[in-house]
Design a protein around this motif. Structure first.
Motif, short mmCIF file in Angstrom:
data_model
loop_
_atom_site.label_atom_id
_atom_site.label_comp_id
_atom_site.label_asym_id
_atom_site.label_seq_id
_atom_site.Cartn_x
_atom_site.Cartn_y
_atom_site.Cartn_z
N ILE A 33 58.17 5.40 30.98
CA ILE A 33 58.95 6.35 31.75
C ILE A 33 60.22 5.64 32.23
N ASN A 34 61.34 6.37 32.20
CA ASN A 34 62.60 5.80 32.70
C ASN A 34 62.40 5.09 34.02
N SER A 41 54.06 16.65 32.30
CA SER A 41 54.97 16.09 31.31
C SER A 41 56.28 15.72 31.98
N THR A 42 57.07 14.91 31.28
CA THR A 42 58.38 14.50 31.78
C THR A 42 59.47 15.23 31.01
N GLN A 43 60.68 15.20 31.55
CA GLN A 43 61.82 15.80 30.88
C GLN A 43 62.14 15.09 29.57
N ASN A 44 61.70 13.86 29.42
CA ASN A 44 61.96 13.09 28.20
C ASN A 44 60.86 13.25 27.16
N GLY A 45 59.87 14.09 27.44
CA GLY A 45 58.84 14.38 26.46
C GLY A 45 57.58 13.55 26.56
N GLN A 46 57.48 12.67 27.55
CA GLN A 46 56.22 11.96 27.72
C GLN A 46 55.18 12.95 28.25
N PHE A 79 62.11 15.58 37.12
CA PHE A 79 61.79 14.82 35.92
C PHE A 79 60.33 14.97 35.49
N SER A 86 53.75 8.28 24.99
CA SER A 86 55.12 8.35 24.50
C SER A 86 55.07 8.53 23.00
N ASP A 87 55.51 9.62 22.52
CA ASP A 87 55.62 9.99 21.10
C ASP A 87 54.33 9.82 20.30
#
Length: 166
Positions: free
Chosen positions: A146-147, A93-98, A29, A117-118
């Motif tokens: 983050i998740n 970076s994270t897999q979710n784009g952070q 992640f 985040s974004d």
């Protein structure tokens, strides 16, 4: 060589990780940018980082909301970008784009970790990168961006220098 290309000193804990691992991912992640001089055949490390900041970092002319561990806004401020003094610089970076960044202000060993985040919200960790990763892997991190509130499973994938990924 990398520090000379960037024109700044990097944190000691990050350099130790770079010396040990060719790549490093936690919980499939969160991945660290582990620069290798051969990764940038047509550009410098500095150009690569500037391009990454341009593409994914929050704009340096818009204020970001800094949130606490519960996601409550604690301040709104501008973050300058590398190579400006004290500017943010990406390290992972994270897999979710952070995007994981340093607030590169003062001594590199005291740089704070930021998670973006974004481009709207920022979360700040009071320690460095190694403390951030350790706390996340121990389930003690509470980053609302983050998740799982920033906690990672206790798995990581490393690729030691000179070894192929499996």
């Amino acid at each position: 060589m990398i520090e000379a290309d960037l024109g700044l000193r990097l944190p000691s804990d990050y350099k130790e990780l770079m010396d040990r691992y060719a790549s490093l991912t936690f919980d499939a992640f969160l991945g660290l940018f582990v620069p290798n001089p051969g990764d940038y055949p047509d550009e410098s490390m500095r150009d690569g980082i500037l391009g990454l900041l341009h593409d994914v970092a929050p704009d340096d002319d818009e204020a970001q909301e800094v949130v606490d561990d519960d996601g409550s806004v604690i301040e709104s401020r501008y973050f300058s970008h590398y190579p400006d003094p004290g500017g943010i610089i990406p390290w992972g970076s994270t897999q979710n784009g952070q995007l994981c960044l340093w607030e590169a202000d003062g001594d590199p060993d005291s740089w704070k970790v930021l998670v973006s985040s974004d481009g709207v919200f920022m979360w700040r960790h009071s320690g460095g990168i190694l403390d951030f990763l350790t706390q996340a892997n121990r389930g003690r991190l509470r980053c609302p961006l983050i998740n799982n509130k920033g906690n990672l499973d206790r798995t990581f994938d490393d690729n030691l220098p000179g070894q192929d990924s499996m």
